[in-house]
Design an enzyme around this catalytic site. Structure first.
Site, PDB file in Angstrom:
ATOM      1  N   TYR A  72       0.683  -1.072   0.010  1.00 56.58           N
ATOM      2  CA  TYR A  72       0.016  -0.117  -0.183  1.00 56.58           C
ATOM      3  C   TYR A  72       0.880   1.221  -0.123  1.00 56.58           C
ATOM      4  CZ  TYR A  72      -3.909   2.884   1.592  1.00 56.58           C
ATOM      5  OH  TYR A  72      -5.206   3.686   1.469  1.00 56.58           O
ATOM      6  N   SER A 167       1.385  -7.419   2.049  1.00 56.03           N
ATOM      7  CA  SER A 167       0.382  -6.737   2.407  1.00 56.03           C
ATOM      8  C   SER A 167      -0.677  -6.493   1.283  1.00 56.03           C
ATOM      9  CB  SER A 167       1.066  -5.194   3.128  1.00 56.03           C
ATOM     10  OG  SER A 167      -0.087  -4.696   3.448  1.00 56.03           O
ATOM     11  N   ASP A 253       0.527  -8.414  14.417  1.00 56.27           N
ATOM     12  CA  ASP A 253       0.117  -7.579  13.219  1.00 56.27           C
ATOM     13  C   ASP A 253      -1.081  -6.565  13.265  1.00 56.27           C
ATOM     14  OD1 ASP A 253      -0.430  -6.184  10.667  1.00 56.27           O
ATOM     15  OD2 ASP A 253       0.269  -7.949   9.539  1.00 56.27           O
ATOM     16  N   HIS A 288       3.534  -6.342  11.125  1.00 57.89           N
ATOM     17  CA  HIS A 288       3.374  -6.260   9.827  1.00 57.89           C
ATOM     18  C   HIS A 288       4.450  -6.458   9.012  1.00 57.89           C
ATOM     19  CE1 HIS A 288       0.515  -5.654   6.692  1.00 57.89           C
ATOM     20  NE2 HIS A 288       1.070  -4.698   6.107  1.00 57.89           N
TER      21      HIS A 288
END
Length: 309
Positions: A72, A167, A253, A288
């Site tokens: 992202y 992700s 996460d 993450h």
């Protein structure tokens, strides 16, 4: 909530209208001696031009081709930033992400020429008024087109195409695995877009909060929002996947809650009538980062095992 049949019909229609990709590649000279790099443009959703980097070992056959989708806010960056796939003997197509590339890394080069209904800043609620308008529908279709582009550039067929991402990129890779049969493998680290409604409720950071803000503002559209987002929820797309998968997640996460990833794993290949291999790597004390270089090493070993002559 839309039925599974409704979501499948939606995607069958989207794929039927995806233009056959045309691909152009311009060599990048003067940066590397043992790896060849091409500046690539191919046609994605709605015929829009999508940029990318294609790398491969110079004057050497390749074991397969890795198609990588970005996290992202990232863009394709500089042409020399991701050379490990070529160093391991694979061709590599890194797909730029339309409309992104100005939040992390070193930039992107692909605009998104399509407008949106009112949305929360970011990408998850862009086009949330209808499934066909969703930003992520366009992005997933770009990713499907990237597979065809990679086949043309590398000379490998679909059985030797491997998808990769972290992700957001991992969620996109999983979505493609559910839409295209016969791929060689998919490597998905800490995937976004898994069990979206529940993840919006439990995440404490990252893109899912965009949907929470949208729902808090558009109080009368909460059900409609999640009905729309169900079309890009990979839990609804991966049941038809026939592609072996390597998945990682971190128990700590806060962006992509582990419960959503586990729901995706449970659904993976469930409609195929046979067991589809899914290897899951859990990082007990990580968030993450997806295992970082430790997971990359596992991916390289997994890939080489799958392409052993």
């Amino acid at each position: 909530m839309p039925t599974t049949a409704t979501i499948r019909t939606f995607w069958d229609d989207q794929l039927a209208h995806l233009p056959t990709p045309t691909v152009s590649a311009t060599p990048v000279h003067g940066l590397t001696d043992t790896v060849s790099i091409d500046d690539v443009t191919f046609t994605g959703a709605h015929g829009d031009p999508i940029r990318g980097w294609f790398t491969h070992p110079t004057n050497s056959p390749t074991r397969g081709v890795v198609v990588e989708y970005l996290g992202y806010g990232r863009g394709r960056g500089k042409p020399f930033e991701r050379l490990w796939w070529a160093a391991a003997g694979f061709a590599h197509l890194l797909m730029d992400t339309r409309g992104q590339g100005s939040q992390y890394g070193t930039g992107g080069d692909t605009p998104d020429p399509h407008g949106s209904s009112p949305h929360v800043p970011g990408f998850l609620t862009q086009g949330a008024d209808a499934p066909k308008n969703l930003y992520y529908v366009r992005l997933i279709l770009d990713a499907v087109a990237a597979v065809s582009a990679a086949e043309k550039l590398s000379g490998h067929n679909r059985h030797h195409v491997f998808l990769s991402g972290n992700s957001q990129g991992a969620g996109i890779a999983l979505a493609v695995s559910g839409l295209l049969p016969g791929l060689g493998g998919v490597m998905a680290n800490v995937p976004l877009l898994c069990d979206i409604e529940q993840s919006v409720e439990s995440a404490s950071d990252g893109p899912y909060l965009e949907a929470r803000t949208y729902a808090a503002t558009h109080r009368e559209r909460v059900d409609a929002l999640f009905d729309t987002l169900a079309h890009i929820d990979v839990v609804n797309l991966v049941p038809r996947s026939t592609t072996p998968a390597l998945v990682s997640y971190g128990l700590a996460d806060t962006l992509c809650p582990v419960a959503g990833v586990r729901a995706m794993v449970d659904a993976y290949g469930s409609d195929t009538g046979h067991d589809v291999p899914v290897e899951v790597v859990e990082y007990r004390f990580n968030g993450h980062d997806g295992g970082d270089a430790t997971q990359l090493e596992k991916q390289l070993r997994w890939l080489r095992e799958r392409t052993r002559a």
